[in-house]
Structures are given as C-alpha cells and as structure tokens.
Scaffold this motif. Structure first.
Motif, short mmCIF file in Angstrom:
data_model
loop_
_atom_site.label_atom_id
_atom_site.label_comp_id
_atom_site.label_asym_id
_atom_site.label_seq_id
_atom_site.Cartn_x
_atom_site.Cartn_y
_atom_site.Cartn_z
N LEU A 168 -16.91 2.25 8.92
CA LEU A 168 -15.75 3.10 9.20
C LEU A 168 -16.14 4.32 10.04
O LEU A 168 -15.39 4.73 10.92
CB LEU A 168 -15.04 3.51 7.91
N ASN B 65 -5.67 -2.72 -4.46
CA ASN B 65 -5.71 -1.29 -4.19
C ASN B 65 -4.89 -0.62 -5.31
O ASN B 65 -4.38 -1.29 -6.21
CB ASN B 65 -5.21 -0.97 -2.77
N TYR C 251 -16.47 8.50 -3.25
CA TYR C 251 -17.02 8.42 -1.89
C TYR C 251 -16.14 9.23 -0.94
O TYR C 251 -14.95 9.43 -1.21
CB TYR C 251 -17.15 6.95 -1.44
N PRO C 252 -16.74 9.72 0.15
CA PRO C 252 -15.98 10.59 1.04
C PRO C 252 -14.85 9.87 1.76
O PRO C 252 -15.02 8.75 2.24
CB PRO C 252 -17.03 11.08 2.05
N LYS C 253 -13.71 10.53 1.82
CA LYS C 253 -12.56 9.99 2.54
C LYS C 253 -12.72 10.28 4.03
O LYS C 253 -13.03 11.40 4.42
CB LYS C 253 -11.28 10.63 2.01
N ILE C 254 -12.52 9.26 4.84
CA ILE C 254 -12.58 9.44 6.29
C ILE C 254 -11.15 9.58 6.79
O ILE C 254 -10.28 8.79 6.42
CB ILE C 254 -13.29 8.23 6.95
N ASP D 260 0.85 -1.19 0.00
CA ASP D 260 0.00 0.00 0.00
C ASP D 260 0.89 1.24 0.00
O ASP D 260 2.02 1.18 0.50
CB ASP D 260 -0.88 -0.01 1.27
N THR E 170 -9.95 -0.53 -5.58
CA THR E 170 -10.82 -0.14 -4.45
C THR E 170 -10.72 1.33 -4.06
O THR E 170 -11.70 1.91 -3.63
CB THR E 170 -10.49 -1.01 -3.23
N SER E 171 -9.53 1.91 -4.17
CA SER E 171 -9.46 3.33 -3.81
C SER E 171 -8.35 4.00 -4.59
O SER E 171 -7.24 3.48 -4.69
CB SER E 171 -9.22 3.51 -2.32
N MET F 12 -19.12 -0.18 4.00
CA MET F 12 -17.81 0.30 4.45
C MET F 12 -17.93 1.66 5.13
O MET F 12 -17.38 1.88 6.20
CB MET F 12 -16.83 0.45 3.26
N GLN F 13 -18.65 2.57 4.47
CA GLN F 13 -18.80 3.92 5.04
C GLN F 13 -19.42 3.86 6.43
O GLN F 13 -18.97 4.54 7.35
CB GLN F 13 -19.69 4.78 4.11
N LEU G 182 -19.49 -0.43 -0.73
CA LEU G 182 -19.02 0.90 -0.31
C LEU G 182 -19.88 1.49 0.79
O LEU G 182 -19.36 2.10 1.73
CB LEU G 182 -19.03 1.87 -1.49
N THR H 143 -9.57 -2.94 6.23
CA THR H 143 -10.61 -2.42 5.33
C THR H 143 -10.61 -3.15 3.99
O THR H 143 -11.67 -3.44 3.45
CB THR H 143 -10.42 -0.91 5.07
N GLY H 144 -9.42 -3.45 3.47
CA GLY H 144 -9.36 -4.16 2.19
C GLY H 144 -9.98 -5.54 2.30
O GLY H 144 -10.71 -5.99 1.41
N TYR I 76 4.66 -5.03 1.30
CA TYR I 76 4.83 -5.67 2.61
C TYR I 76 4.76 -7.20 2.54
O TYR I 76 4.52 -7.87 3.53
CB TYR I 76 3.92 -5.09 3.69
#
Ligand code: ATP
Ligand code: PLP
Ligand code: MG
Ligand code: NA
Ligand code: MG
Length: 295
Positions: free
Chosen positions: A251, A147, A210-213, A119, A183-184, A247-248, A244, A220-221, A124
């Motif tokens: 989160l 991602n 979609y809005p970023k938190i 990421d 995904t993002s 998820m929103q 989504l 999350t993935g 990793y």
C-alpha cells in the motif's frame, strides 16, 4: 512436506487492474501455491472507474465448468477453495453446494470465505446474499475474513469497540467458522491506526494495530485474504502479521506511485491500482512485524 498446495479461487476477473482473482493469483503463486481460477465476472476494470463493461457468470455456467473439472477427475487436486466477490443468490448457493460436496470427499479441504457484501455501512451485493452467507457459508468456513461492516451484517452486532469485535468473533465461531479475522476496525479513539482482531476455535486470540494509510485503495480485501491463506500454515498470529506487513509495503508503494502519477492531486482509480509486480519481494519475504506497529 512435499504435498502440493492447490487453490481453486472463485472471484472476479478484471482485464485491467488488481481486484479479485487478479489480486489473489500472483501472491498465492509466489507463496508456492498452484492456483486454478474461476472468474465469477469478467470486467474491463473494477467498478470504481467511471465506467465498466463485461459479463457476469451465471450459476448454470459455473455448474458447466465444475462438471468439466469433475469429468476429468480434476476436483480431487484441490487442497483449498477460496471465494470472494459473488454477485448473485443462485451463484452463491451453487458455491455452497459445491464446497459441501468437496468437503464430503476430502475432510482436509480448507475453505477460505471472504464474505464480500459491502463496506462503510453500505451493501454492494443484493440483500438476499446475506442469509446465504449467514446461515450456510459461515458454518463451513475454515477461515472467514469479513471487514468490520460485514462482521456486523453477519452477526447483528454493532461494532464500536474492540470488545464488540470480540463478541462478533465469538458469535461467528459458535455458528461454525473455525477461524475469523476481522480485517480492519476503525475506533473513534484512534485516528492514525486500524486494528485487526482475530480468533479461532482453539481459543487463540490475536489483536494487531497498524498504521492507517490515507488513501482509498481497491482490492485490498482480496489481496489480504489471499495472503492470509498463503501464510495459514504458520498459525493464526504469524499469518496475520505477515499478511499485514506485506499489505503495508504494497500500500505504501501503491500510494507513492499514485501520488507521482497524479502529481499530488487525488489519484484516479487507474493511478491507485495495487502495485503487485513491483512488490514481489515484499510478498515473498514480508518485512518483520515491528512492535512499533503493535500499540
Ligand atoms: P476493501 O475495502 O478493499 O473492500 P475490505 O473492506 O474487505 O477491503 P479492509 O479491512 O478494508 O477489507 O482491508 C483489508 C486489509 O487491507 C486490512 O487488513 C489492511 O491490511 C489493508 N488496508 C486497507 N486499507 C488500508 C488503509 N487505508 N491503511 C492501511 N491498511 C489498509
Ligand atoms: N471485484 C470487483 C469486480 C470490483 O469491482 C471490486 C471493487 O470495486 C472488488 C472486487 C473489490 O475488491 P476489494 O473489496 O478488495 O476492494
Ligand atoms: Mg474496507
Ligand atoms: Na475482508
Ligand atoms: Mg472485502
């Protein structure tokens, strides 16, 4: 129809917290799936904590479990195979052979591949996993959920614009993936939103903003891919929207809970564990997709 959906999920297990199988199992069960679990690792907690302890499953140990299932004719039950974080070349190669074997016996088997490698520009997992994903698993994936960085690794395309993302998706479809969901994507031009871009072999395209938190979550993935699998039969657009929206909701609840626990300070890894049990309703019935969410 009455056919039981039955997922074999091969991902990490943590005793405490929600990543890998502990993020995927509960949502899939709530969405009506039987879920069988192979734990690629079993750790006390995820790797974002100050320390972690536990064991890693070797390829030979995976083979033993599969042979036990095979001996009892249990493998023919599966309608879906889901794979997430896998930490070694030999384990991933074994997974590839196994999915091929399973697809040979059941052409309707759906393979969902989350090519977990890294990421934000950092890998990793060991470098030698990349060619296994790129040259083998992508070819047999019915649903691939990289991602943005993983899509770049798999295609060699640097993704700076939506058009770049489209090109990456086209490249992965050409390699054999049937559906690809990035995904993002974070664009320099928009600080407040993330976008999801998806496409499939039938030429369908989806783009959702979609809005970023503003918080750093873990798992999350893994949760997103499980939700996408769960809604898959509703088609690409609806499944992306439903995943989504859940998820929103999860989160937001997780962030509010974390801020309460950390009394406004930066939350610890423990404080920001995904709040899945309390989100049961939002998993079963995702809030409707708002057009305000789709700029
Ligand atoms: P992870 O970062 O947990 O490894 P990933 O990199 O595989 O996950 P992401 O695209 O980062 O995948 O996240 C998967 C989904 O989680 C996104 O599609 C989105 O729905 C949600 N998500 C993750 N982080 C955020 C955030 N900060 N704000 C809003 N949604 C988020
Ligand atoms: N699995 C394990 C064991 C982990 O430690 C982590 C992250 O720390 C993950 C999976 C990552 O999950 P995700 O990429 O969905 O945040
Ligand atoms: Mg991410
Ligand atoms: Na992903
Ligand atoms: Mg991921």
């Amino acid at each position: 129809d009455s056919r039981q959906r039955h997922v074999l999920s091969i991902q990490s297990h943590v005793v405490h917290g929600r990543v890998g199988n502990t993020a995927a199992a509960f949502p899939l069960q709530l969405l009506g799936y039987e879920v069988d679990l192979i734990n690629s690792v079993q750790l006390s907690n995820h790797t974002g904590y100050p320390t972690f302890k536990g064991q890693v499953l070797e390829a030979a140990e995976l083979d033993v479990l599969l042979s036990g299932l095979r001996s009892n004719s249990l493998l023919s039950n599966y309608t879906h195979i889901l794979t997430g974080y896998i930490g070694s070349y030999s384990f991933l190669s074994k997974v590839y052979d196994f999915v091929r074997e399973m697809k040979g016996k059941n052409p309707n088997l759906i393979y969902v591949c989350d090519p977990v490698m890294g990421d934000n520009g950092q890998m990793y997992v060991p470098n030698d996993l990349l060619p296994v994903y790129r040259e083998r698993l992508v070819q047999i994936a019915d649903l691939l959920t990289p991602n943005c960085y993983e899509a770049e690794l798999l295609t060699g395309i640097s993704i700076k614009t939506e058009n770049d993302a489209q090109m990456a998706i086209e490249a992965l479809l050409k390699e054999g993936a049937k559906t690809v969901v990035i995904t993002s994507i974070e664009l320099n031009t928009d600080d407040n939103n993330l976008i999801l871009i998806a496409g499939n072999r039938e030429g369908e395209k989806v783009r959702l903003s979609y809005p970023k938190i503003r918080a750093q979550f873990t798992g999350t993935g893994d949760l997103f891919t499980a939700l996408l699998l769960g809604w898959n039969e509703h088609g690409l657009k609806v499944s992306c929207e439903k995943a989504l929206m859940t998820m929103q909701a999860v989160l937001k609840r997780t962030q509010e809970n974390a801020l309460r626990l950390s009394e406004g300070k930066v939350p610890s890894a423990e404080h920001i564990e995904l709040q899945l049990v309390r989100s049961k309703g939002d998993i079963e019935s995702p809030p409707p997709f708002h057009s305000s969410c789709n700029h």
